[in-house]
Scaffold this motif. Structure first.
Motif, PDB file in Angstrom:
ATOM      1  N   GLU A 184       0.775  -1.201   0.091  1.00 38.81           N
ATOM      2  CA  GLU A 184       0.032  -0.114  -0.105  1.00 38.81           C
ATOM      3  C   GLU A 184       0.635   1.094   0.134  1.00 38.81           C
ATOM      4  O   GLU A 184       2.027   1.187   0.624  1.00 38.81           O
ATOM      5  N   VAL A 185       0.434   2.272  -0.712  1.00 39.56           N
ATOM      6  CA  VAL A 185       0.946   3.534  -0.577  1.00 39.56           C
ATOM      7  C   VAL A 185       0.656   4.355   0.823  1.00 39.56           C
ATOM      8  O   VAL A 185      -0.557   4.249   1.134  1.00 39.56           O
ATOM      9  N   VAL A 186       1.542   4.847   1.543  1.00 42.49           N
ATOM     10  CA  VAL A 186       1.449   5.046   2.852  1.00 42.49           C
ATOM     11  C   VAL A 186       0.540   6.427   2.825  1.00 42.49           C
ATOM     12  O   VAL A 186       0.596   7.327   2.031  1.00 42.49           O
ATOM     13  N   PRO A 187      -0.546   6.476   3.703  1.00 43.52           N
ATOM     14  CA  PRO A 187      -1.467   7.684   3.680  1.00 43.52           C
ATOM     15  C   PRO A 187      -0.936   9.028   4.367  1.00 43.52           C
ATOM     16  O   PRO A 187       0.303   8.782   5.067  1.00 43.52           O
ATOM     17  N   HIS A 188      -1.523  10.147   4.041  1.00 43.92           N
ATOM     18  CA  HIS A 188      -0.856  11.266   4.313  1.00 43.92           C
ATOM     19  C   HIS A 188      -0.557  11.400   6.154  1.00 43.92           C
ATOM     20  O   HIS A 188       0.208  12.193   6.374  1.00 43.92           O
ATOM     21  N   GLY A 189      -1.397  10.854   6.716  1.00 50.46           N
ATOM     22  CA  GLY A 189      -1.440  10.769   8.279  1.00 50.46           C
ATOM     23  C   GLY A 189       0.037  10.406   8.652  1.00 50.46           C
ATOM     24  O   GLY A 189       0.526  10.850   9.399  1.00 50.46           O
ATOM     25  N   GLU A 192       2.776  12.740   7.575  1.00 55.11           N
ATOM     26  CA  GLU A 192       2.999  13.683   8.371  1.00 55.11           C
ATOM     27  C   GLU A 192       4.051  13.655   9.653  1.00 55.11           C
ATOM     28  O   GLU A 192       4.948  14.144   9.982  1.00 55.11           O
TER      29      GLU A 192
ATOM     30  N   ALA B  71      -5.671  12.492   6.183  1.00 54.90           N
ATOM     31  CA  ALA B  71      -4.799  11.732   6.774  1.00 54.90           C
ATOM     32  C   ALA B  71      -4.862  10.283   6.413  1.00 54.90           C
ATOM     33  O   ALA B  71      -3.900   9.623   6.423  1.00 54.90           O
ATOM     34  N   CYS B  73      -5.569   9.397   3.229  1.00 46.72           N
ATOM     35  CA  CYS B  73      -5.375   9.395   1.626  1.00 46.72           C
ATOM     36  C   CYS B  73      -3.875   9.217   1.394  1.00 46.72           C
ATOM     37  O   CYS B  73      -3.036   9.622   1.863  1.00 46.72           O
ATOM     38  N   GLN B 107      -7.075   2.845  -3.008  1.00 50.70           N
ATOM     39  CA  GLN B 107      -6.567   3.775  -1.950  1.00 50.70           C
ATOM     40  C   GLN B 107      -7.513   5.029  -1.786  1.00 50.70           C
ATOM     41  O   GLN B 107      -8.131   5.256  -3.097  1.00 50.70           O
TER      42      GLN B 107
END
Lengths: 256, 256
Positions: A184-189, A192, B71, B73, B107
């Motif tokens: 999976e692509v790492v989500p934005h949370g 951060e 977060a 996404c 995703q």
């Protein structure tokens, strides 16, 4: 070429829609507006919604019938929400943009939009060479008239730009896509936390000072945002940052 | 896949824009709306402008920061009116639609829209993987925020339809274009006279009766509208009609 493109609004009820349509047109470089028997025009509300496009309203032509509006046009495309009594040659919005582009190099073209509540009548639609249908959700297809103008004006402009070969530079175009990727692509949370960790590490190792930390972190965001990290890559980097922090801590201890 | 697509509006000032954005989203099948610190929400005006899309507003999530909104996404695309302090990977709206489609199969994806007056801040833009720019007129590029939502939601839906191979049927697609033609295409004003002439001729020659003239003329309009006539073809037909009228008149005279 865009000078040969006309937007025709038939029997529009709300002045706000006329104003918003004028703005939508002008953002795409189209300024020839013709109003067929508008309910209220001119109007302060239309001018307000037009924002910086009040010049489009000021020079709009007002006529009584669709025939007058398109008399000098060689190609007339009517917006329609699909099936009518007699099926008519139908284009999607993208094709309409291409057709308008091709025709407008030499002759006048009109795109015709109907009433807020019932669109164009069958008789009006039969005065069009082609119908154009913006593909909408099966269950909720009620595009606002100014929104429909925006989409079609956008497609006309896109056809124009593609023909003029002015797309976005190639090197900036392709996003790294993760089709058929195993992770999976790492989500934005999580990202951060990644940037926080990265910044802490840079501060603790003495690379980053308080002077100009902003620009460096912006560049880091640009780089990792562009490439995007999958889960394994992410964990790898977090591990590296942690190890570097440990080293910095050990060094500090050794020095003291 | 469209379920994985989120529209994020940051610090929107006018409730009308939130409502119009909700409508724009829903017409394209997108229903996940997140509002970052909206000035006024909920609001009767937003609900009014949302029209049949008030359900999108009802389930909209309201958060304090962009970070919270995205977060979960893996891909975040921020709308931007071009050049910033640091150049960022830039897509046009069509590419954004394709990128969103590709990513949303597995995703969550967000498209982020900024304030009415100043868009997104540099800091917010740096939280995005890519920037998307809708190509506007060089001198007037002020897209309304709901109009920008409409264009991007439309491109996402188009990418979806193209991928699902649901374009408009091929036989209805190609307009007859007059590129490199030696004659002008006859404008619509002349074509109205053509149809009048055609109908008169059909009545005078007794082919057409008062019973069902409508449908036949509609079919004639469809046919000639689709193929379109150049000036020579037009004159030829007008000549034929005139000759046929003469024959009908002669016959009538001979019979009387």
């Amino acid at each position: 070429m865009l000078e040969n493109v006309r937007i025709v609004l038939v029997n529009t009820t709300l002045p706000a829609n006329i104003g918003a349509a004028a703005r939508a047109m002008k953002t795409m470089g189209i300024t020839d507006l013709c109003l067929v028997d508008p309910k209220i025009f001119p109007s302060a509300e239309a001018t307000s919604l037009a924002s910086g496009a009040s010049d489009v309203l000021a020079k709009a032509r007002i006529v009584a019938t669709l025939e007058e509006a398109v008399a000098d046009c060689s190609l007339v495309i009517g917006t329609s929400a699909r099936s009518r009594t007699i099926p008519w040659p139908l284009m999607d919005a993208r094709q309409a943009g291409e057709a308008v582009l091709a025709e407008s190099s030499s002759q006048k073209v009109a795109i015709v939009f109907g009433r807020e509540d019932r669109g164009l009548t069958n008789e009006e639609l039969q005065r069009c060479n082609y119908h154009v249908c913006i593909p909408t959700d099966e269950e909720y297809g009620v595009l606002n008239v100014a929104a429909a103008v925006q989409v079609l004006a956008y497609e006309v402009r896109m056809a124009h730009l593609v023909a003029a070969e002015q797309p976005v530079p190639e090197e900036n175009r392709m996003p790294v896509q993760f089709l058929n990727w195993d992770q999976e692509v790492v989500p934005h949370g999580d990202m951060e936390r990644f940037y926080d960790h990265f910044e802490s590490m840079l501060l603790e190792t003495g690379f980053l000072t308080e002077d100009n930390p902003r620009q460096l972190m912006a560049r880091a965001r640009r780089l990792f945002g562009r490439v995007r990290l999958d889960r394994i890559e992410y964990n790898m980097w977090r591990g590296i940052f942690t190890r570097l922090q440990e080293i910095a801590a050990e060094l500090k201890k050794a020095k003291s």
